[in-house]
Design a protein around this motif. Structure first.
Motif: not given
Ligand SMILES: [Zn+2]
Length: 261
Positions: A197, A201, A207, A211
């Motif tokens: 996760h 980024h 988000h 993404y």
């Protein structure tokens, strides 16, 4: 001293009078200690009445704590005898000693690993345990992040290990990834997912749909992991989550509540 009630019909509450409090307020610490913060003008008769009026909320909260404690007693104690670190598949047996030399000392024992915590009191041993978790996190999390970074070809610039209370991780624009040391208490799959996760980024900060498309490429089950992460704080022992057990302080009145049946 642990004041978590063994039965819910015999509850001990602390009353702390406060010059600043405008109205009465109830607090229940994660270990189950009930505190009423009462304005000065509030009398003992008012205390009982206020507590009785809030019986429903108090019992519900204590029942929830009690349920969790019965399911996972090792997460609730402030003096754990065993510490499991699922993320790295390690189990540590903990000894306590009040010898002069302070700190947490690791050693090997038959069938596992031992940590001897040398401390004068509870406050001090919790400090040593938390510092030890941080050292374990420093020893293993950067290596794992680098492995996942290589597998996914998602590059990061720096890594920080933090004792964050509310976040599992974060990533800055410059590619610095911060990981919560308590990731050690999660399953390896969930800890790995959190790293994916954060690494994603480094490509998309927000988000956005793009993404999540990227996340899905490396973790097809990302929705399941996201929902597990939201509840994962339950898997961290209270002592590691920074929860402090409230104990009686000078000036507190201790009262025993008898709940109506
Ligand atoms: Zn995110």
């Amino acid at each position: 001293m642990l004041l978590l009630p063994s039965t819910l019909d015999n509850i001990v509450a602390f009353v702390k009078t406060s010059a600043k409090a405008k109205r009465p307020r109830l607090e229940i610490c994660p270990y189950g200690t009930v505190t009423l913060i009462a304005p000065r003008r509030f009398s003992a008769r008012h205390w009982q009445g206020f507590l009785r009026d809030n019986t429903g909320w108090i019992t519900q909260t204590l029942e929830r704590i009690d349920h969790h404690r019965r399911q996972a007693p090792q997460l609730h104690t402030i003096q754990p005898g065993v510490i499991h670190l699922p993320a790295v598949g390690a189990t540590w047996h903990i000894d306590y000693s009040n010898q002069q030399r302070r700190g947490a000392i690791e050693s090997q024992i038959e069938g596992g690993q031992r940590l001897t915590v040398r401390a004068g009191d509870n406050h001090e041993h919790l400090k040593h345990l938390n510092a030890w978790v941080r050292a374990r996190a420093h020893a293993v999390l950067p290596t794992r992040l680098r492995e996942i970074s290589e597998q996914t070809e998602l590059r990061f610039s720096r890594i920080n290990i933090r004792a964050q209370k509310t976040r599992w991780g974060s990533c800055t624009r410059s590619g610095t990834i911060s990981l919560n040391q308590n990731l050690l208490f999660l399953s390896p799959e969930l800890a790995d997912y959190l790293m994916i996760h954060e690494l994603c980024h480094t490509v998309h900060m927000s988000h956005s749909a793009r993404y999540w498309t990227l996340v899905k490429r490396f973790s097809p089950d990302y929705r399941l992991h996201e929902s597990r992460l939201r509840h994962a704080a339950n898997q961290v022992p209270l002592w590691a989550a920074g929860a402090r057990q409230r104990t009686a302080q000078p000036g507190d009145t201790v009262i025993r509540l008898t709940m109506p049946i």
